[in-house]
Each structure stands twice: as C-alpha cells, then as structure tokens.
Design a protein around this motif. Structure first.
Motif, PDB file in Angstrom:
ATOM      1  N   ASP A   1     103.565   2.208  30.548  1.00  0.00           N
ATOM      2  CA  ASP A   1     102.987   1.773  29.461  1.00  0.00           C
ATOM      3  C   ASP A   1     101.852   2.876  28.926  1.00  0.00           C
ATOM      4  OD1 ASP A   1     102.052   0.033  27.352  1.00  0.00           O
ATOM      5  OD2 ASP A   1     101.747  -1.687  28.934  1.00  0.00           O
TER       6      ASP A   1
ATOM      7  N   CYS B   1     104.039  -9.739  28.196  1.00  0.00           N
ATOM      8  CA  CYS B   1     103.577  -9.126  29.368  1.00  0.00           C
ATOM      9  C   CYS B   1     102.066  -9.247  29.558  1.00  0.00           C
ATOM     10  CB  CYS B   1     103.817  -7.827  29.267  1.00  0.00           C
ATOM     11  SG  CYS B   1     105.494  -7.249  29.023  1.00  0.00           S
TER      12      CYS B   1
ATOM     13  N   PRO C   1     111.795  -6.147  36.735  1.00  0.00           N
ATOM     14  CA  PRO C   1     110.850  -5.032  36.496  1.00  0.00           C
ATOM     15  C   PRO C   1     111.585  -4.134  35.792  1.00  0.00           C
ATOM     16  CG  PRO C   1     110.636  -5.938  38.904  1.00  0.00           C
ATOM     17  CD  PRO C   1     111.948  -6.489  38.271  1.00  0.00           C
ATOM     18  N   TRP C   2     112.717  -3.675  35.831  1.00  0.00           N
ATOM     19  CA  TRP C   2     113.209  -2.913  35.127  1.00  0.00           C
ATOM     20  C   TRP C   2     113.226  -2.866  33.557  1.00  0.00           C
ATOM     21  CZ3 TRP C   2     117.054  -3.972  31.655  1.00  0.00           C
ATOM     22  CH2 TRP C   2     117.584  -5.105  31.846  1.00  0.00           C
TER      23      TRP C   2
ATOM     24  N   ASN D   1     110.594  -4.912  32.235  1.00  0.00           N
ATOM     25  CA  ASN D   1     109.328  -4.542  31.865  1.00  0.00           C
ATOM     26  C   ASN D   1     109.296  -2.928  31.687  1.00  0.00           C
ATOM     27  OD1 ASN D   1     106.390  -5.024  31.642  1.00  0.00           O
ATOM     28  ND2 ASN D   1     106.157  -4.654  33.818  1.00  0.00           N
ATOM     29  N   SER D   2     109.584  -2.482  32.533  1.00  0.00           N
ATOM     30  CA  SER D   2     109.299  -0.679  32.390  1.00  0.00           C
ATOM     31  C   SER D   2     110.175  -0.099  31.240  1.00  0.00           C
ATOM     32  CB  SER D   2     110.057   0.024  33.603  1.00  0.00           C
ATOM     33  OG  SER D   2     109.077  -0.253  34.981  1.00  0.00           O
TER      34      SER D   2
ATOM     35  N   SER E   1     102.851  -1.496  34.112  1.00  0.00           N
ATOM     36  CA  SER E   1     104.035  -0.653  34.072  1.00  0.00           C
ATOM     37  C   SER E   1     103.577   0.750  34.055  1.00  0.00           C
ATOM     38  CB  SER E   1     104.984  -0.838  33.184  1.00  0.00           C
ATOM     39  OG  SER E   1     106.147   0.230  33.198  1.00  0.00           O
TER      40      SER E   1
END
Length: 301
Positions: free
Chosen positions: A201, A253, A136-137, A139-140, A198
């Motif tokens: 985004d 994503c 997840p990090w 993705n952010s 996210s």
C-alpha cells in the motif's frame, strides 16, 4: 402664413378682455389634478403603530395583516413555493434535506464513548471485508493496484507542469496535501480495529497514517478536473471510475472512514478552484513547453 401667437392675440385685445383671458388661463391651470407619489415599501404611520403594538389589522390600511398582504415576498404562498420548487429543484431538495436532518439531529442516538465508531460504509462493505481478510494475497493485490493508480495521478500532475507548462494541478496538490497533513495532526482519529494493512500500500507500510481526509481520493479528483479543462473527457471519466473503485477498496480494507472519502472529493474540487484563483491573480503571460520556462512561470506566480 403661420397663425399668430397667443401673446400677440392677447396684446391686441382690450385691457379688460385680456385680463379675463389670462384669469381664465390661470384658473384652468390651477384646476389640474396633482397625482400623489407612489407608495413606498415601508408601512405608513398608522400601520407602523399597529405593527408596534400588535394591532392585528386595526390600522387605517389593515395594520400588520394588510401590510403583510401587500408587501410579502412572492414565495410566501403555496403557489410561490411551487414555483420556486419548479424553477430551482436542487435548492428545494436541499431545503427538504435541511428539514429532515433537523429532525434527525435531535432524535439520533449518539455512539457511547467505549463503543467503536459507527460507519455506514463499513456496514455496506462487511462481506467484501470478510472476503479480503480471508485472502491476504487479494489484499496485497488490491493494495498494489491502488498504489499504481496513485502513481498514475502523480505522473499526470507532474507531466502537466513539466511537459505542458500548466502548474494549476501541481499547485492544487501542494495545497491539498499541506492542509491534509495539518488536519491529520490537529485531529487524530483512531485507526479502525478491522484495518487490513499491506506492505504494497501507499505509503509503504502505512508509516504516516492520516485518516482525515483521503489524499488518494482528492488527488484523483484534482487530476480528473485538469483533464476536463483540457478536453480529455474520456480519461477524466476513467479516473472517476478508478477513484470510485479505490473508495470501495479503502472502505473494505478499513483504510478510511466514509467521511474521509466524501471530504476528499470536496477537498479536491476546493483546492483545484483555489489554485486557479491563485494563478489567475498572478496574470502571467503564457509559458512555453520547455521545463525551464515552466519553472520560471511557477516561481513568478
């Protein structure tokens, strides 16, 4: 001393002799050949009759077969097709693509109503999607970097109108986002089941999520086209590269379908062209670099 004229010589002759000379002259004039007019592009009466009844070459000039041999276009032969392909390779490639997809259109199986959409871009980025979903990090981080790139596009377009007095990119962006919003409302595509959202985004949290078409991609194309017109080719190439990476990230994503990205490129080019035509129609004089003059020029156009 110049020679006497023909009329003077004839008038000095006896009457009978003069009549004979004039008669010979008339006979010589009447014996000149009269050349027929060049043939027209239309078939003559016999050919037209054969063509109408399907004569198949029985007219006086060969009917349909003879007329076609005389009047057919240059490219209606093997040598002509080869010449067209040599002179216009892009057109020949698209013609082959037309024939290919005419066959694909009648043989490709359709996706059932209950099945998820088929997207080749999703299939190509399946491994990247799995890696981002497990971190997840990451993705952010990618979402934050993408938001920075969107801010760079917006900053350049705003600077072009306020700092340099060139409203074309801003007008193109206004046209593009308005059209995108209308299309997004008119046809709302389902959000991909594997979408990785996210809070970093843009827009934040994906509050207003329009899939068709990609405003991220179209905005980058508009900015890059403006850079090319101004001779900033290195910066334009940088934006093109970042736009490509942005497209890969959006596919990985599941933030856009592949068709959204492809149409986003076309939309950026289209609205940049339309904005140029719109401003050229106003034909206003060049504006100064101060902000007040920019605003006046934009409103006058």
């Amino acid at each position: 001393m110049p020679p006497p004229s023909l009329a003077a010589v004839v008038s000095s002759m006896p009457a009978g002799h003069a009549n004979g000379v004039s008669g010979d002259a008339r006979r010589r004039g009447s014996s000149k050949k009269v050349h027929p007019a060049p043939p027209t592009m239309m078939p003559d009466a016999a050919d037209a009759a054969d063509i109408a009844v399907g004569g198949g070459g029985m007219g006086k000039n060969g009917g349909l077969d003879g007329w076609w041999r005389r009047k057919r276009p240059e490219w209606c032969s093997v040598a002509g097709v080869a010449g067209v392909a040599r002179r216009h390779p892009a057109a020949a490639l698209f013609a082959c693509g037309l024939l290919l997809f005419m066959g694909v259109e009648y043989t490709i199986p359709m996706v059932p109503p209950a099945a998820p959409p088929l997207d080749l871009g999703f299939a190509a980025t399946a491994a990247l999607h799995a890696g981002i979903a497990a971190r997840p990090w990451l993705n952010s981080l990618l979402a934050a970097l993408n938001t920075v790139f969107v801010a760079m596009q917006a900053a350049y377009i705003v600077w072009a109108i306020l700092g340099e007095g060139r409203p074309r990119a801003a007008v193109a962006a206004l046209m593009m986002f308005t059209c995108r919003g209308a299309l997004g409302c008119a046809t709302q595509l389902p959000l991909p089941a594997e979408f990785l959202g996210s809070g970093m985004d843009f827009p934040v949290g994906n509050v207003s999520f329009f899939l068709f078409f990609s405003g991220h991609v179209a905005g980058a194309v508009i900015a890059a086209e403006d850079m090319r017109r101004e001779g900033r080719r290195r910066m334009a190439r940088l934006y093109d590269a970042l736009n490509l990476l942005q497209g890969v990230r959006l596919l990985a994503c599941r933030g856009h379908y592949t068709i959204d990205l492809a149409v986003g490129v076309g939309a950026g080019i289209l609205f940049d062209t339309l904005a140029g035509r719109y401003l050229d129609a106003g034909a206003s004089p060049p504006v100064s670099r101060c902000c007040s003059s920019c605003h006046k020029a934009l409103l006058s156009q």
